[in-house]
Design a protein around this motif. Structure first.
Motif, PDB file in Angstrom:
ATOM      1  N   THR A  97      -5.341  -2.671  -3.049  1.00 48.28           N
ATOM      2  CA  THR A  97      -3.890  -2.501  -2.992  1.00 48.28           C
ATOM      3  C   THR A  97      -3.289  -3.264  -1.807  1.00 48.28           C
ATOM      4  O   THR A  97      -2.188  -3.816  -1.911  1.00 48.28           O
ATOM      5  CB  THR A  97      -3.529  -1.004  -2.889  1.00 48.28           C
ATOM      6  OG1 THR A  97      -4.162  -0.303  -3.973  1.00 48.28           O
ATOM      7  CG2 THR A  97      -2.032  -0.788  -2.969  1.00 48.28           C
ATOM      8  N   LEU A  98      -4.005  -3.313  -0.702  1.00 45.24           N
ATOM      9  CA  LEU A  98      -3.521  -4.026   0.482  1.00 45.24           C
ATOM     10  C   LEU A  98      -3.285  -5.509   0.198  1.00 45.24           C
ATOM     11  O   LEU A  98      -2.315  -6.096   0.679  1.00 45.24           O
ATOM     12  CB  LEU A  98      -4.526  -3.890   1.633  1.00 45.24           C
ATOM     13  CG  LEU A  98      -4.542  -2.566   2.389  1.00 45.24           C
ATOM     14  CD1 LEU A  98      -5.771  -2.491   3.291  1.00 45.24           C
ATOM     15  CD2 LEU A  98      -3.268  -2.399   3.208  1.00 45.24           C
ATOM     16  N   ILE A  99      -4.153  -6.118  -0.586  1.00 43.90           N
ATOM     17  CA  ILE A  99      -4.106  -7.570  -0.768  1.00 43.90           C
ATOM     18  C   ILE A  99      -3.391  -7.999  -2.048  1.00 43.90           C
ATOM     19  O   ILE A  99      -2.936  -9.131  -2.162  1.00 43.90           O
ATOM     20  CB  ILE A  99      -5.549  -8.163  -0.754  1.00 43.90           C
ATOM     21  CG1 ILE A  99      -5.528  -9.686  -0.679  1.00 43.90           C
ATOM     22  CG2 ILE A  99      -6.335  -7.688  -1.961  1.00 43.90           C
ATOM     23  CD1 ILE A  99      -4.861 -10.253   0.547  1.00 43.90           C
ATOM     24  N   GLY A 133     -12.651  -4.677  -1.973  1.00 33.00           N
ATOM     25  CA  GLY A 133     -11.353  -4.643  -2.646  1.00 33.00           C
ATOM     26  C   GLY A 133     -10.475  -5.792  -2.197  1.00 33.00           C
ATOM     27  O   GLY A 133      -9.784  -6.433  -3.006  1.00 33.00           O
ATOM     28  N   TRP A 134     -10.492  -6.070  -0.903  1.00 27.65           N
ATOM     29  CA  TRP A 134      -9.718  -7.182  -0.345  1.00 27.65           C
ATOM     30  C   TRP A 134     -10.237  -8.524  -0.846  1.00 27.65           C
ATOM     31  O   TRP A 134      -9.478  -9.364  -1.339  1.00 27.65           O
ATOM     32  CB  TRP A 134      -9.766  -7.106   1.183  1.00 27.65           C
ATOM     33  CG  TRP A 134      -9.010  -8.178   1.896  1.00 27.65           C
ATOM     34  CD1 TRP A 134      -9.417  -9.470   2.119  1.00 27.65           C
ATOM     35  CD2 TRP A 134      -7.703  -8.078   2.482  1.00 27.65           C
ATOM     36  NE1 TRP A 134      -8.465 -10.164   2.820  1.00 27.65           N
ATOM     37  CE2 TRP A 134      -7.399  -9.333   3.057  1.00 27.65           C
ATOM     38  CE3 TRP A 134      -6.780  -7.041   2.598  1.00 27.65           C
ATOM     39  CZ2 TRP A 134      -6.204  -9.582   3.725  1.00 27.65           C
ATOM     40  CZ3 TRP A 134      -5.587  -7.291   3.260  1.00 27.65           C
ATOM     41  CH2 TRP A 134      -5.298  -8.539   3.815  1.00 27.65           C
ATOM     42  N   THR A 135     -11.550  -8.752  -0.748  1.00 28.40           N
ATOM     43  CA  THR A 135     -12.117 -10.055  -1.114  1.00 28.40           C
ATOM     44  C   THR A 135     -12.084 -10.305  -2.619  1.00 28.40           C
ATOM     45  O   THR A 135     -12.179 -11.454  -3.054  1.00 28.40           O
ATOM     46  CB  THR A 135     -13.574 -10.186  -0.618  1.00 28.40           C
ATOM     47  OG1 THR A 135     -14.394  -9.181  -1.237  1.00 28.40           O
ATOM     48  CG2 THR A 135     -13.640 -10.051   0.891  1.00 28.40           C
ATOM     49  N   ILE A 190      -1.487   6.185  -2.015  1.00 26.50           N
ATOM     50  CA  ILE A 190      -0.066   6.189  -2.363  1.00 26.50           C
ATOM     51  C   ILE A 190       0.781   5.615  -1.216  1.00 26.50           C
ATOM     52  O   ILE A 190       1.723   4.868  -1.437  1.00 26.50           O
ATOM     53  CB  ILE A 190       0.408   7.613  -2.728  1.00 26.50           C
ATOM     54  CG1 ILE A 190      -0.290   8.080  -4.013  1.00 26.50           C
ATOM     55  CG2 ILE A 190       1.925   7.668  -2.896  1.00 26.50           C
ATOM     56  CD1 ILE A 190      -0.059   9.545  -4.353  1.00 26.50           C
ATOM     57  N   ASN A 191       0.388   5.945   0.003  1.00 29.20           N
ATOM     58  CA  ASN A 191       1.083   5.434   1.180  1.00 29.20           C
ATOM     59  C   ASN A 191       1.063   3.910   1.224  1.00 29.20           C
ATOM     60  O   ASN A 191       2.071   3.259   1.532  1.00 29.20           O
ATOM     61  CB  ASN A 191       0.422   6.002   2.441  1.00 29.20           C
ATOM     62  CG  ASN A 191       1.407   6.655   3.367  1.00 29.20           C
ATOM     63  OD1 ASN A 191       2.059   7.614   2.979  1.00 29.20           O
ATOM     64  ND2 ASN A 191       1.536   6.143   4.573  1.00 29.20           N
ATOM     65  N   ILE A 192      -0.116   3.346   0.944  1.00 32.03           N
ATOM     66  CA  ILE A 192      -0.250   1.889   0.941  1.00 32.03           C
ATOM     67  C   ILE A 192       0.582   1.288  -0.186  1.00 32.03           C
ATOM     68  O   ILE A 192       1.242   0.239  -0.010  1.00 32.03           O
ATOM     69  CB  ILE A 192      -1.724   1.484   0.807  1.00 32.03           C
ATOM     70  CG1 ILE A 192      -2.495   1.920   2.065  1.00 32.03           C
ATOM     71  CG2 ILE A 192      -1.869  -0.029   0.622  1.00 32.03           C
ATOM     72  CD1 ILE A 192      -3.992   1.757   1.974  1.00 32.03           C
ATOM     73  N   LEU A 193       0.601   1.931  -1.340  1.00 35.57           N
ATOM     74  CA  LEU A 193       1.436   1.475  -2.450  1.00 35.57           C
ATOM     75  C   LEU A 193       2.903   1.453  -2.039  1.00 35.57           C
ATOM     76  O   LEU A 193       3.626   0.500  -2.340  1.00 35.57           O
ATOM     77  CB  LEU A 193       1.250   2.383  -3.666  1.00 35.57           C
ATOM     78  CG  LEU A 193       0.122   2.057  -4.643  1.00 35.57           C
ATOM     79  CD1 LEU A 193       0.033   3.130  -5.717  1.00 35.57           C
ATOM     80  CD2 LEU A 193       0.315   0.683  -5.286  1.00 35.57           C
TER      81      LEU A 193
END
Length: 288
Positions: free
Chosen positions: A31-33, A155-157, A280-283
């Motif tokens: 979700t971050l990327i 998840g990022w890569t 959810i916070n990151i979303l």
């Protein structure tokens, strides 16, 4: 049918907390990327892949853990009836099951880019040697945190095929999260562990457990703030960080009682909701 029931018991499939705690960091990293201005199909597809991978690898990990710990498990009241410790399933059959699950997990993994595949394979030695750490160090929870939250990096890569300081900051925060919740979990077995000579942060910090938890969870929240700042998240992200902070400090730490095993288990299981809240916070930080 009996073997199927034993397989379910062996892999802890009826206890979703294990694979969910493995899944949430994957979801955070993805979700971050992810660029949410694009089609969501890839995001949902990767989210599903990470969920399947988490279930499969957690199940395989449980088997390897039970094989390596079978002699210790037979001496601990909570674990003495596990299929391998009680010899209902043989070590050789357990290894076959673990190899099968790893094979399925590899079929999931090859859907990602080469960088992510190689990064995931590089983490396998950590994943399967973690159970040995409590024989030699009081910090097995640290090794668990390093291993269990590695999915955040993956998840990022999976999207960018590269890495920078941002996922590392969130990853470090997740490690301290695991240090906290698995220390709480360890108080279920502390009496037996002390008798048979196993080590853990639960034992090391028995006299200062709440202080240790406050430090771990304070670092987690601080790194979530720093990571959100570097991601240039909106004000809502920082405002809603009050919710996970409240769950950690006003529920987990306030209710924690190292002598009450049922409370320790309840607090440990509540971290599934904490993982969801941070997701959810990151979303919110990404979308709004």
């Amino acid at each position: 049918m009996n073997q199927f029931i034993l397989f379910i018991e062996l892999t802890r499939l009826k206890k979703p907390i294990g694979y969910m705690l493995l899944f949430w960091p994957c979801a955070w990293g993805l979700t971050l990327i992810y660029d949410f201005s694009q089609n969501l199909n890839n995001y949902l597809f990767y989210l599903l892949l990470f969920f399947l991978g988490s279930v499969l690898m957690r199940s395989a990990g449980c088997i390897i853990n039970d094989i390596l710990d079978r002699k210790f498990d037979s001496q601990v009241s909570r674990t003495k009836n596990r299929p391998i410790a009680s010899k209902k399933i043989s070590v050789s059959r357990g290894l076959i099951y673990a190899a099968f699950l790893c094979g399925l997990a590899f079929l999931v993994l090859i859907n990602f880019n080469y960088f992510t595949i190689l990064a995931a394979l590089a983490s396998m030695p950590l994943a399967f040697t973690y159970p040995l750490m409590k024989r030699y160090t009081y910090w097995p929870q640290l090794f668990l945190g390093i291993t269990f939250n590695y999915g955040l990096i993956l998840g990022w890569t999976s999207i960018t095929e590269s890495i920078n300081i941002i996922p590392i900051i969130f990853y470090l925060g997740a490690i301290f999260w695991t240090l906290g919740y698995d220390t709480i979990y360890g108080y279920q077995d502390i009496k037996d562990d002390e008798i048979i000579g196993l080590k853990s942060t639960s034992i090391k910090f028995k006299g200062t457990a709440k202080t240790f938890l406050i430090i771990c969870y304070s670092i987690l929240i601080s790194l979530l703030v720093i990571g959100g700042y570097l991601m240039d998240f909106n004000f809502l992200y920082f405002l809603f960080l009050i919710i996970p902070a409240a769950q950690l400090f006003l529920f987990q730490i306030k209710c924690f009682d190292l002598n009450n095993t049922s409370t320790c288990l309840k607090i440990f299981k509540s971290n599934n909701y904490l993982g969801l809240i941070i997701f959810i916070n990151i979303l919110i930080g990404k979308i709004f």
